[in-house]
Design a protein around this motif. Structure first.
Motif, PDB file in Angstrom:
ATOM      1  N   PRO A 104       0.814  -1.186   0.112  1.00  0.00           N
ATOM      2  CA  PRO A 104      -0.059  -0.112  -0.065  1.00  0.00           C
ATOM      3  C   PRO A 104       0.836   1.318  -0.050  1.00  0.00           C
ATOM      4  CG  PRO A 104       0.191  -0.820   2.039  1.00  0.00           C
ATOM      5  CD  PRO A 104       0.793  -1.982   1.374  1.00  0.00           C
ATOM      6  N   GLY A 105       0.212   2.209  -0.372  1.00  0.00           N
ATOM      7  CA  GLY A 105       0.925   3.616  -0.144  1.00  0.00           C
ATOM      8  C   GLY A 105       0.735   4.590  -1.535  1.00  0.00           C
ATOM      9  N   ASP A 106       1.838   5.303  -1.775  1.00  0.00           N
ATOM     10  CA  ASP A 106       1.850   6.204  -2.668  1.00  0.00           C
ATOM     11  C   ASP A 106       1.881   5.728  -4.110  1.00  0.00           C
ATOM     12  OD1 ASP A 106       1.879   8.113  -0.802  1.00  0.00           O
ATOM     13  OD2 ASP A 106       3.994   8.505  -0.782  1.00  0.00           O
ATOM     14  N   GLU A 107       2.162   4.331  -4.431  1.00  0.00           N
ATOM     15  CA  GLU A 107       1.972   3.812  -5.489  1.00  0.00           C
ATOM     16  C   GLU A 107       0.792   3.592  -6.272  1.00  0.00           C
ATOM     17  OE1 GLU A 107       4.768   3.224  -7.637  1.00  0.00           O
ATOM     18  OE2 GLU A 107       5.866   4.429  -5.844  1.00  0.00           O
ATOM     19  N   CYS A 108      -0.138   3.543  -5.390  1.00  0.00           N
ATOM     20  CA  CYS A 108      -1.579   3.294  -5.699  1.00  0.00           C
ATOM     21  C   CYS A 108      -2.701   4.249  -4.607  1.00  0.00           C
ATOM     22  CB  CYS A 108      -1.975   1.989  -5.455  1.00  0.00           C
ATOM     23  SG  CYS A 108      -3.508   1.407  -6.465  1.00  0.00           S
ATOM     24  N   PRO A 109      -2.562   5.355  -4.823  1.00  0.00           N
ATOM     25  CA  PRO A 109      -3.306   6.185  -4.027  1.00  0.00           C
ATOM     26  C   PRO A 109      -4.983   6.129  -4.309  1.00  0.00           C
ATOM     27  CG  PRO A 109      -2.411   7.769  -5.574  1.00  0.00           C
ATOM     28  CD  PRO A 109      -1.757   6.171  -5.807  1.00  0.00           C
ATOM     29  N   PRO A 110      -5.648   6.800  -3.573  1.00  0.00           N
ATOM     30  CA  PRO A 110      -7.292   6.771  -3.928  1.00  0.00           C
ATOM     31  C   PRO A 110      -7.265   7.837  -4.794  1.00  0.00           C
ATOM     32  CG  PRO A 110      -6.907   6.950  -1.604  1.00  0.00           C
ATOM     33  CD  PRO A 110      -5.835   6.725  -2.080  1.00  0.00           C
ATOM     34  N   VAL A 111      -8.277   7.931  -5.888  1.00  0.00           N
ATOM     35  CA  VAL A 111      -8.419   8.883  -6.801  1.00  0.00           C
ATOM     36  C   VAL A 111      -9.808   9.377  -6.877  1.00  0.00           C
ATOM     37  CG1 VAL A 111      -8.461   9.353  -9.348  1.00  0.00           C
ATOM     38  CG2 VAL A 111      -6.446   8.049  -8.163  1.00  0.00           C
ATOM     39  N   THR A 112     -10.025  10.587  -6.672  1.00  0.00           N
ATOM     40  CA  THR A 112     -11.416  10.858  -6.477  1.00  0.00           C
ATOM     41  C   THR A 112     -11.890  11.611  -7.933  1.00  0.00           C
ATOM     42  OG1 THR A 112     -11.155  11.607  -4.104  1.00  0.00           O
ATOM     43  CG2 THR A 112     -13.027  12.619  -5.111  1.00  0.00           C
ATOM     44  N   GLY A 113     -13.087  11.151  -8.392  1.00  0.00           N
ATOM     45  CA  GLY A 113     -13.571  11.824  -9.746  1.00  0.00           C
ATOM     46  C   GLY A 113     -14.413  13.187  -9.461  1.00  0.00           C
ATOM     47  N   ALA A 114     -14.819  13.711 -10.503  1.00  0.00           N
ATOM     48  CA  ALA A 114     -15.700  14.842 -10.187  1.00  0.00           C
ATOM     49  C   ALA A 114     -17.120  14.614  -9.824  1.00  0.00           C
ATOM     50  CB  ALA A 114     -15.686  15.420 -11.660  1.00  0.00           C
ATOM     51  N   CYS A 115     -17.454  13.366  -9.591  1.00  0.00           N
ATOM     52  CA  CYS A 115     -18.503  13.100  -9.152  1.00  0.00           C
ATOM     53  C   CYS A 115     -18.501  12.589  -7.584  1.00  0.00           C
ATOM     54  CB  CYS A 115     -19.136  11.697  -9.949  1.00  0.00           C
ATOM     55  SG  CYS A 115     -18.151  10.249  -9.763  1.00  0.00           S
ATOM     56  N   ASN A 116     -17.237  12.853  -7.005  1.00  0.00           N
ATOM     57  CA  ASN A 116     -17.024  12.574  -5.567  1.00  0.00           C
ATOM     58  C   ASN A 116     -17.055  11.094  -5.144  1.00  0.00           C
ATOM     59  OD1 ASN A 116     -16.358  15.175  -4.800  1.00  0.00           O
ATOM     60  ND2 ASN A 116     -18.232  15.731  -4.614  1.00  0.00           N
ATOM     61  N   HIS A 117     -16.705  10.164  -6.184  1.00  0.00           N
ATOM     62  CA  HIS A 117     -16.531   8.694  -5.894  1.00  0.00           C
ATOM     63  C   HIS A 117     -14.874   8.586  -5.620  1.00  0.00           C
ATOM     64  CE1 HIS A 117     -20.919   8.437  -7.229  1.00  0.00           C
ATOM     65  NE2 HIS A 117     -20.845   8.005  -6.240  1.00  0.00           N
ATOM     66  N   HIS A 118     -14.657   7.469  -4.870  1.00  0.00           N
ATOM     67  CA  HIS A 118     -13.276   7.182  -4.682  1.00  0.00           C
ATOM     68  C   HIS A 118     -12.797   5.852  -5.243  1.00  0.00           C
ATOM     69  CE1 HIS A 118     -13.437  10.994  -2.089  1.00  0.00           C
ATOM     70  NE2 HIS A 118     -14.389  10.149  -1.651  1.00  0.00           N
ATOM     71  N   PHE A 119     -11.734   5.531  -5.656  1.00  0.00           N
ATOM     72  CA  PHE A 119     -11.295   4.314  -6.282  1.00  0.00           C
ATOM     73  C   PHE A 119      -9.730   4.102  -6.131  1.00  0.00           C
ATOM     74  CE2 PHE A 119     -14.845   5.718  -8.895  1.00  0.00           C
ATOM     75  CZ  PHE A 119     -15.868   4.661  -8.399  1.00  0.00           C
ATOM     76  N   HIS A 120      -9.098   3.106  -5.774  1.00  0.00           N
ATOM     77  CA  HIS A 120      -7.672   2.990  -6.173  1.00  0.00           C
ATOM     78  C   HIS A 120      -7.213   3.555  -7.493  1.00  0.00           C
ATOM     79  CE1 HIS A 120      -7.932  -0.470  -3.090  1.00  0.00           C
ATOM     80  NE2 HIS A 120      -6.977   0.324  -2.555  1.00  0.00           N
ATOM     81  N   LEU A 121      -6.312   3.826  -7.702  1.00  0.00           N
ATOM     82  CA  LEU A 121      -5.995   4.742  -8.856  1.00  0.00           C
ATOM     83  C   LEU A 121      -5.731   3.354  -9.974  1.00  0.00           C
ATOM     84  CD1 LEU A 121      -4.496   6.609 -10.733  1.00  0.00           C
ATOM     85  CD2 LEU A 121      -2.096   6.048  -9.979  1.00  0.00           C
ATOM     86  N   HIS A 122      -5.146   2.449  -9.747  1.00  0.00           N
ATOM     87  CA  HIS A 122      -5.043   1.157 -10.659  1.00  0.00           C
ATOM     88  C   HIS A 122      -6.419   0.602 -10.948  1.00  0.00           C
ATOM     89  CE1 HIS A 122      -0.913   0.973  -9.320  1.00  0.00           C
ATOM     90  NE2 HIS A 122      -0.536   1.601 -10.266  1.00  0.00           N
ATOM     91  N   CYS A 123      -7.354   0.580  -9.944  1.00  0.00           N
ATOM     92  CA  CYS A 123      -8.616  -0.018 -10.434  1.00  0.00           C
ATOM     93  C   CYS A 123      -9.126   0.904 -11.385  1.00  0.00           C
ATOM     94  CB  CYS A 123      -9.560  -0.101  -9.010  1.00  0.00           C
ATOM     95  SG  CYS A 123      -8.798  -1.282  -7.812  1.00  0.00           S
ATOM     96  N   ILE A 124      -9.116   2.156 -11.160  1.00  0.00           N
ATOM     97  CA  ILE A 124     -10.194   3.193 -12.224  1.00  0.00           C
ATOM     98  C   ILE A 124      -9.511   3.192 -13.428  1.00  0.00           C
ATOM     99  CG2 ILE A 124      -9.122   5.240 -11.344  1.00  0.00           C
ATOM    100  CD1 ILE A 124     -12.771   4.580 -12.214  1.00  0.00           C
ATOM    101  N   VAL A 125      -8.095   3.202 -13.373  1.00  0.00           N
ATOM    102  CA  VAL A 125      -7.542   3.061 -14.616  1.00  0.00           C
ATOM    103  C   VAL A 125      -7.850   2.199 -15.356  1.00  0.00           C
ATOM    104  CG1 VAL A 125      -5.040   2.731 -16.066  1.00  0.00           C
ATOM    105  CG2 VAL A 125      -5.494   4.557 -13.909  1.00  0.00           C
ATOM    106  N   ARG A 126      -7.799   0.924 -14.861  1.00  0.00           N
ATOM    107  CA  ARG A 126      -8.341  -0.515 -15.751  1.00  0.00           C
ATOM    108  C   ARG A 126      -9.588  -0.507 -16.176  1.00  0.00           C
ATOM    109  NH1 ARG A 126      -6.518  -4.965 -12.230  1.00  0.00           N
ATOM    110  NH2 ARG A 126      -8.228  -4.375 -11.135  1.00  0.00           N
ATOM    111  N   TRP A 127     -10.364   0.136 -15.308  1.00  0.00           N
ATOM    112  CA  TRP A 127     -12.013   0.378 -15.562  1.00  0.00           C
ATOM    113  C   TRP A 127     -12.124   1.202 -16.825  1.00  0.00           C
ATOM    114  CZ3 TRP A 127     -16.714  -1.568 -14.017  1.00  0.00           C
ATOM    115  CH2 TRP A 127     -17.684  -0.919 -14.352  1.00  0.00           C
ATOM    116  N   THR A 128     -11.229   2.377 -16.926  1.00  0.00           N
ATOM    117  CA  THR A 128     -11.510   3.315 -17.963  1.00  0.00           C
ATOM    118  C   THR A 128     -10.721   2.768 -19.050  1.00  0.00           C
ATOM    119  OG1 THR A 128      -9.704   4.827 -17.036  1.00  0.00           O
ATOM    120  CG2 THR A 128     -12.141   5.268 -16.506  1.00  0.00           C
TER     121      THR A 128
END
Length: 81
Positions: free
Chosen positions: A40-64
């Protein structure tokens, strides 16, 4: 009476300050690494979208890579500034 310290072990913990505690894509806590990361840590931080939902950076990158919308409300995904 004298006391001699032979060994010292420090323990620390941390949490991300978000209004939710889990990534809704992988269902893991933000303090845990996403399934792609080992630590865990800075390599995979939480990312917040304009819609105010939060995801792991790698999870949302893979999703998009396949969809361009938020997995929770189907709004176009944009990272909140």
């Amino acid at each position: 009476m004298k006391v001699k310290i032979k060994e010292w072990n420090a323990v620390a913990s941390w949490i991300w300050s978000l209004d939710t505690d889990r990534c809704t894509i992988c269902q893991l806590a933000f303090e845990q690494p996403c399934p792609r990361c080992k630590l865990p840590g800075d390599e995979c931080p939480p990312v917040t979208g304009a819609c105010n939902h939060h995801f792991h950076l790698h999870c949302i990158v893979r999703w998009t890579e396949e969809q361009d919308y938020c997995p929770l409300d189907r709004q176009k995904w944009k990272v909140k500034n």
